[in-house]
Structure formats: structure tokens, C-alpha cells
Design a protein around this motif. Sequence first.
Motif, PDB file in Angstrom:
ATOM      1  N   PRO A  80       0.840  -1.216   0.000  1.00 13.10           N
ATOM      2  CA  PRO A  80       0.000   0.000   0.000  1.00 13.10           C
ATOM      3  C   PRO A  80       0.865   1.253   0.000  1.00 13.10           C
ATOM      4  CG  PRO A  80      -0.745  -1.568   1.663  1.00 13.10           C
ATOM      5  CD  PRO A  80       0.591  -2.073   1.172  1.00 13.10           C
ATOM      6  N   GLY A  81       0.414   2.256  -0.690  1.00 13.91           N
ATOM      7  CA  GLY A  81       1.150   3.525  -0.737  1.00 13.91           C
ATOM      8  C   GLY A  81       0.562   4.439  -1.783  1.00 13.91           C
ATOM      9  N   GLY A  97      -0.296  -3.513 -12.722  1.00 17.33           N
ATOM     10  CA  GLY A  97      -0.402  -2.148 -12.197  1.00 17.33           C
ATOM     11  C   GLY A  97      -1.559  -2.028 -11.227  1.00 17.33           C
ATOM     12  N   ASN A  98      -1.658  -0.885 -10.555  1.00 20.38           N
ATOM     13  CA  ASN A  98      -2.737  -0.608  -9.605  1.00 20.38           C
ATOM     14  C   ASN A  98      -3.675   0.498 -10.109  1.00 20.38           C
ATOM     15  OD1 ASN A  98      -0.943   1.459  -9.405  1.00 20.38           O
ATOM     16  ND2 ASN A  98      -0.519   1.232  -7.199  1.00 20.38           N
ATOM     17  N   ARG A 141       3.631   0.144 -22.833  1.00 20.23           N
ATOM     18  CA  ARG A 141       3.565   1.493 -22.249  1.00 20.23           C
ATOM     19  C   ARG A 141       3.716   1.373 -20.735  1.00 20.23           C
ATOM     20  NH1 ARG A 141      -1.478   4.563 -25.298  1.00 20.23           N
ATOM     21  NH2 ARG A 141      -0.563   4.580 -27.412  1.00 20.23           N
ATOM     22  N   LEU A 142       4.495   2.306 -20.175  1.00 18.33           N
ATOM     23  CA  LEU A 142       4.745   2.327 -18.738  1.00 18.33           C
ATOM     24  C   LEU A 142       4.294   3.685 -18.188  1.00 18.33           C
ATOM     25  CD1 LEU A 142       5.971   1.353 -16.046  1.00 18.33           C
ATOM     26  CD2 LEU A 142       8.169   2.278 -16.852  1.00 18.33           C
ATOM     27  N   LEU A 143       3.430   3.648 -17.175  1.00 23.55           N
ATOM     28  CA  LEU A 143       2.979   4.867 -16.490  1.00 23.55           C
ATOM     29  C   LEU A 143       3.459   4.816 -15.053  1.00 23.55           C
ATOM     30  CD1 LEU A 143      -0.373   6.697 -16.709  1.00 23.55           C
ATOM     31  CD2 LEU A 143       0.460   6.052 -14.456  1.00 23.55           C
ATOM     32  N   VAL A 144       4.127   5.883 -14.613  1.00 15.51           N
ATOM     33  CA  VAL A 144       4.602   6.019 -13.230  1.00 15.51           C
ATOM     34  C   VAL A 144       4.011   7.316 -12.663  1.00 15.51           C
ATOM     35  CG1 VAL A 144       6.591   6.185 -11.703  1.00 15.51           C
ATOM     36  CG2 VAL A 144       6.722   4.821 -13.810  1.00 15.51           C
ATOM     37  N   GLY A 145       3.423   7.207 -11.475  1.00 16.40           N
ATOM     38  CA  GLY A 145       2.792   8.406 -10.877  1.00 16.40           C
ATOM     39  C   GLY A 145       2.794   8.368  -9.370  1.00 16.40           C
ATOM     40  N   HIS A 146       2.196   9.435  -8.805  1.00 17.84           N
ATOM     41  CA  HIS A 146       2.110   9.547  -7.354  1.00 17.84           C
ATOM     42  C   HIS A 146       0.781  10.221  -7.024  1.00 17.84           C
ATOM     43  CE1 HIS A 146       4.187   9.359  -3.440  1.00 17.84           C
ATOM     44  NE2 HIS A 146       3.421  10.411  -3.134  1.00 17.84           N
TER      45      HIS A 146
END
Length: 485
Positions: A80-81, A97-98, A141-146
Motif C-alpha cells: 500500500p502507498g 499495475g494498480n 507502455r509504462l505509467l509512473v505516478g504519485h
Amino acid sequence: MKALVRLFRTTAFKLSLAYLVLFGIGAALVLTRVQINVEDLFDEQTAQTIDADIRGLAEQYSEGGIRQLVEVIERRVRTPGASLYLVTTFSGELVVGNIAELPPDLPDQSELVEARYQRRGEATAHHRAMMRLFQLPGGFRLLVGHDLQDRKLLRGILRRALVASLFWLIAIGTLGGIIVARRILARLDKLSASARRIMSGDLDQRLPLMGADDELDRLAGNLNAMLERIEQLMAGLREVSDNIAHDLKTPLTRLRNRADAALRSASTTEHYRDALNDMIEESDGLIRIFDALLMIARAEAGYCSDFMGEVDAARVAADIAEMYEPVAEEHGARIELAAAEGLTFRGNRELLGQALVNLVDNALKYGANEPGAVVRVAARRAGDGIEIEISDRGPGIATKDRDRVIGRFVRLENARSRPGSGLGLSLAAAVARLHGGALRIEDNEPGLRVVVALPTTCADATRPPSAPVAPLATGFAAGTSPRAR
């Protein structure tokens, strides 16, 4: 209710309210700026976190390709985060992915952007996040986020802090304004009560001082000084009225008796002529008294400001000494002159001359009773001002009477048998005050020394615009003066 309304109408409360509004605006601006800076710092830290994730995933992809990248992301999404990850095929099918799906209109190789997203397993809940999309070899495709939920919570905390701060600021400021207004209103009520007692006729009443030495105490002190002056003027007016009633009654009675005697007993033209001459002499004495009163009133009111100019005090003193030299010889005395040069100041020469005439006349009358007596006329510079001194060797004036003797119509016991009206010293003192100076009566050991102290520069007195102004002190030009002391 009326007391509260009256309190709110006070200047102190209005000023407190104005300062409260200004402080409130200032506090709102400061807290708003703090919120903006905190959000900018949060966004910067989020961007740094995303960049760190991207560098770590790039290393994993370089070492093991897409398979190792997927395994690493699977491990991360189970923890979790706030970090967000998504890997899809070229057709958009989810690999790992989440996030439920790619946000629409998110360009490949984009800069870090803020967008809405939906987590996997949530049908309707939408969130906002900072994210970046990459195009990998093989069409992946790669998605990185916050996630930005923490920023939303922080924004709420700051807004509640802003509202709470403004609330307490308004509450404390209003309470402080009421306390200050009540204190000032209480002091003003005391001042108003004292003023009402004064207006009702209690001229001995004075405005109370609190000892705080603030603006209200200074105002009350100045008003008390003004009341002292008014009381002195009123007392002087009463004394002048009494003195006029007593001192003018005698010459008027004498004038009437002589006229009556002339009508009853005069039988020749010569008798009538003598009676008329006596009546003219008495009338001239009365006119001199009224002229002196008029000069004193005009000098004290400052009606001579139109006649101010450069005056040489030494020249005026020399003229007076020369004019009275024959009179001194008749008394068996002499005039001694000691006048320095360059004693110029701004003033009224005619009024100053009339004042000196009165003082020299007094000195000859009371200080030159013995042969060889000397009356000294001196003019000198004293500090930033000028002093003109008239001194004699007569009996002088007792210390206790020196303040009283400059009043109008005041005559001491040893002067009752001599001619005069008791206006000479009063006129001299009024002339000195008109020029911003003062009249000093001192002991000459023996005798009396009268000093007219004048500043070298004199501010013109303010004259009421409706008051007529005429040249004063005509007695100086004619060589006559009211008898003083």
C-alpha cells in the motif's frame, strides 16, 4: 443596548476595527502564500519521488527486460502507498499495475503532468495524481505516478488553519477593541463631566489627569493650562471692572463738582475760563486712562501685527533718554545711557517706546527724589535676545508685590498720594508679551530694576480679520505717558 451602540460608535473602537481588518487581510495573504509555497514544495518532492521511481525501473528494464520490469511492479503494487504504476500493451490491455486504465489524452514521453485516474477495484472513485507515461520497446507502455491525496489533505489543513486564525483574530481583536474603547470612553466621560461642571460656572474645576502621560493626558494638561489662563483673565476682568469703578469715580466726581461750582459761583469770564481749563485737564487725564486701556487691550489681542518691522532697540532707548533728560534735570537727577550697537529685532517701535516712556517716568517719579539721583537706561544683548533695563535708586517694590503690580489699576500704598492710574507697568508687560518676551521686576540693591526681555525674532500676532487696526501708542510721539505704579 444604547451603551453598546455608543461603545461601537467611539473612535477607539472604529480604529481597532480598522486595524483588525488590516491585520485580517495581512494574515489571510500570509497564510495563502504559505499554502501556495507548501503545495509547490509538495509538488517538487512528488516530482523527485517519481523521477527516483523512473530511474529504478529503468535499471530493472535494462537488466531483465519487460519480464523483470513486470515482476518488480507486481511487488510494488502489492505494497500500500501513494505510488502508482501501470504497464499495458500497445492496444491498451492491462499487463500489471494498480490503475484501472490509462488516463485519456495522456501523451507518450510527456512531461510530468497532473491528471485524473481510477484505481483498480474501484468503480466510481476518481483521484488525482502526478504522472508520466513512457513508450517501451515492443509496444509496451509504462505509467509512473504519485497520488495527490496527501496534497489535498494538506490543503484542507491549511485552509482550516486560515479560517481558525481569522476567527481567533477577529474574536481577540473585537474583544481588545471593546476593552480599549471602554477604557477610553470612561476617561472621556470623566473629561466630559468635568467640562460640564466648568461650563456650569465652576471655573475652579480642572480636567482629571491619569498620570499615563499619553495623548489624552497631554490634551487635558493643555486644556487645564488654558482654563488657568481663562480664570486669570476673568479674575483680571473683575478686578479691572472694580478698579475702573473706583478709580474713575474720583476724577468724574471732581469734574462734575468743578462744573457745578462754575455754574454756581463763577461771575466773570475769567472765572469761567479757569473752570473750563480745570475741566479740560481732568478730561485729558480720563482720555489718557482710556487710551492706555485701549493700548493694553490691543497689545494683548495682537492687533499690532501690521505694524511690525525692524527696530533698533539701542536707538529707541537713546531717544527715550534724550527726551527725558530735561525732566530729570527738573527733578535734580540725570539720565545715564548705556546702549550697545546692533540691537535690532522685529517689533513695533511705537509700542516699545511707549512702554519705555512709562518705565522711565516711573523711575523719575519714585527713584529720583534726592539731588544727584541717577536713572539708568541700558540696552544690551542677552543670549539670543535683547534686554532693555530701566533702573533707579528709589525705595523699590517688595518681592511679594512684584507680580501683582503689573495688573491694571494696581497701585501700591506709597503711590496712592501721587498722580497716576496704575496702568504703566501693565502696558509695558503687555508690549513685552506681544513681542514674545517678558517683563521682569528685580531688586537693584537699592532701588528697582525693570527689564524688558525681547527675542530677536518675533512671530507676528494673529489678528482677527474683522478687528480694525489703528496706530497705537500715540503718547510716545507726543512725549506723554500714562502715570504708572
